[in-house]
Design an enzyme around this catalytic site. Structure first.
Site, PDB file in Angstrom:
ATOM      1  N   HIS A 119      -4.229   0.669   7.946  1.00 56.53           N
ATOM      2  CA  HIS A 119      -2.895   1.275   7.921  1.00 56.53           C
ATOM      3  C   HIS A 119      -2.862   2.452   6.937  1.00 56.53           C
ATOM      4  O   HIS A 119      -2.391   3.547   7.277  1.00 56.53           O
ATOM      5  CB  HIS A 119      -1.863   0.207   7.537  1.00 56.53           C
ATOM      6  CG  HIS A 119      -0.466   0.708   7.404  1.00 56.53           C
ATOM      7  ND1 HIS A 119       0.557   0.321   8.241  1.00 56.53           N
ATOM      8  CD2 HIS A 119       0.097   1.580   6.516  1.00 56.53           C
ATOM      9  CE1 HIS A 119       1.680   0.937   7.878  1.00 56.53           C
ATOM     10  NE2 HIS A 119       1.425   1.711   6.825  1.00 56.53           N
ATOM     11  N   GLU A 120      -3.400   2.227   5.719  1.00 59.92           N
ATOM     12  CA  GLU A 120      -3.350   3.283   4.701  1.00 59.92           C
ATOM     13  C   GLU A 120      -4.272   4.446   5.062  1.00 59.92           C
ATOM     14  O   GLU A 120      -3.927   5.618   4.866  1.00 59.92           O
ATOM     15  CB  GLU A 120      -3.716   2.722   3.322  1.00 59.92           C
ATOM     16  CG  GLU A 120      -2.765   1.642   2.802  1.00 59.92           C
ATOM     17  CD  GLU A 120      -1.295   2.022   2.886  1.00 59.92           C
ATOM     18  OE1 GLU A 120      -0.963   3.206   2.694  1.00 59.92           O
ATOM     19  OE2 GLU A 120      -0.472   1.129   3.157  1.00 59.92           O
ATOM     20  N   HIS A 144      -2.712   6.889   7.375  1.00 57.64           N
ATOM     21  CA  HIS A 144      -1.790   7.837   6.737  1.00 57.64           C
ATOM     22  C   HIS A 144      -2.515   9.123   6.345  1.00 57.64           C
ATOM     23  O   HIS A 144      -1.922  10.210   6.349  1.00 57.64           O
ATOM     24  CB  HIS A 144      -1.175   7.226   5.465  1.00 57.64           C
ATOM     25  CG  HIS A 144       0.049   6.391   5.717  1.00 57.64           C
ATOM     26  ND1 HIS A 144       1.198   6.891   6.288  1.00 57.64           N
ATOM     27  CD2 HIS A 144       0.308   5.087   5.449  1.00 57.64           C
ATOM     28  CE1 HIS A 144       2.111   5.926   6.361  1.00 57.64           C
ATOM     29  NE2 HIS A 144       1.595   4.825   5.870  1.00 57.64           N
ATOM     30  N   CYS A 190       6.124  -0.347   6.967  1.00 56.84           N
ATOM     31  CA  CYS A 190       5.654   0.840   6.258  1.00 56.84           C
ATOM     32  C   CYS A 190       6.797   1.341   5.391  1.00 56.84           C
ATOM     33  O   CYS A 190       7.939   1.394   5.855  1.00 56.84           O
ATOM     34  CB  CYS A 190       5.245   1.915   7.269  1.00 56.84           C
ATOM     35  SG  CYS A 190       4.649   3.433   6.511  1.00 56.84           S
ATOM     36  N   LEU A 191       6.492   1.706   4.150  1.00 58.06           N
ATOM     37  CA  LEU A 191       7.549   2.182   3.249  1.00 58.06           C
ATOM     38  C   LEU A 191       8.183   3.472   3.773  1.00 58.06           C
ATOM     39  O   LEU A 191       9.298   3.812   3.380  1.00 58.06           O
ATOM     40  CB  LEU A 191       6.988   2.395   1.838  1.00 58.06           C
ATOM     41  CG  LEU A 191       6.542   1.120   1.112  1.00 58.06           C
ATOM     42  CD1 LEU A 191       5.916   1.473  -0.234  1.00 58.06           C
ATOM     43  CD2 LEU A 191       7.706   0.156   0.925  1.00 58.06           C
ATOM     44  N   GLN A 246       2.645   9.919   1.709  1.00 53.31           N
ATOM     45  CA  GLN A 246       3.955   9.267   1.627  1.00 53.31           C
ATOM     46  C   GLN A 246       4.743   9.694   0.398  1.00 53.31           C
ATOM     47  O   GLN A 246       5.953   9.471   0.328  1.00 53.31           O
ATOM     48  CB  GLN A 246       3.797   7.742   1.605  1.00 53.31           C
ATOM     49  CG  GLN A 246       3.259   7.177   2.908  1.00 53.31           C
ATOM     50  CD  GLN A 246       3.204   5.662   2.849  1.00 53.31           C
ATOM     51  OE1 GLN A 246       2.239   5.095   2.374  1.00 53.31           O
ATOM     52  NE2 GLN A 246       4.252   5.011   3.298  1.00 53.31           N
ATOM     53  N   GLY A 261       0.832  -1.195   0.000  1.00 56.93           N
ATOM     54  CA  GLY A 261       0.000   0.000   0.000  1.00 56.93           C
ATOM     55  C   GLY A 261       0.864   1.240   0.000  1.00 56.93           C
ATOM     56  O   GLY A 261       2.032   1.202   0.394  1.00 56.93           O
TER      57      GLY A 261
HETATM   58 NI    NI Z   1       2.594   2.991   5.669  1.00 56.13          NI
END
Ligand code: NI
Length: 175
Positions: free
Chosen positions: A140-141, A144, A98-99, A52, A47
């Site tokens: 999670h997304e 953000h 998480c990226l 991000q 995701g």
């Molecule tokens: Ni993330």
């Protein structure tokens, strides 16, 4: 099309409130969505949310690999102005990465079932109920978009670790 730079934890854009996207979407939003899908795949993530990639907008992209969802994969989806709400009070523990927090993983309590509702790029409604890993990714997304990173949801920081160490010493093999 192009790869986008991913913001890392500590960059203020990740803590910022985000703006709703006007429908019908602009060409810029369309291009951003395509670039986000490409960037997500390149980074081998499941995701990626607009903050991000330094855009304070209410949009994220995700996919669910078949092996994480009882063989039922979900092809990449673009969620615009999404709403995610718990369906019931069940809680599950999820191991998340998480990226924007490369190299780390942590155990995060999440709702086991959620209802989701969003617009797609052409204004189509994307709605349903998600469980398990799918529900995990959505929560999670969605976080953000509200300036929340997974460590802010953790309740036990002893369950935060570097991926490489967790591979060597999985939680279940510890005392
Ligand atoms: Ni993330």
């Amino acid at each position: 099309m192009g790869l986008l730079k991913i913001a890392r934890m500590g960059h203020p854009v990740l803590l910022q409130e985000t703006d709703a996207i006007e429908m019908p979407v602009s060409e810029n939003v369309r291009r951003l969505a395509a670039d986000m899908v490409e960037t997500m795949h390149d980074a081998m993530g499941v995701g990626l949310a607009a903050p991000q990639v330094h855009q304070a907008l209410r949009m994220f992209v995700y996919h669910v690999p078949a092996e994480r969802n009882l063989g039922m994969g979900i092809a990449p989806r673009i969620m615009i102005n999404p709403e995610i709400v718990p369906d019931g009070e069940g809680i599950m523990e999820c191991e998340e990465g998480c990226l924007s927090i490369p190299g780390l993983r942590g155990l995060v309590p999440r709702y086991s079932r959620v209802r989701y509702h969003a617009a797609g790029l052409d204004g189509e409604i994307i709605a349903g109920i998600a469980e398990g890993f799918h529900a995990n990714v959505l929560q999670h997304e969605f976080d953000h978009l509200n300036g929340i990173l997974y460590p802010m949801r953790m309740t036990d920081f002893s369950r935060l670790g570097f991926v490489e160490e967790l591979r060597r010493y999985p939680w279940e093999r510890r005392a």
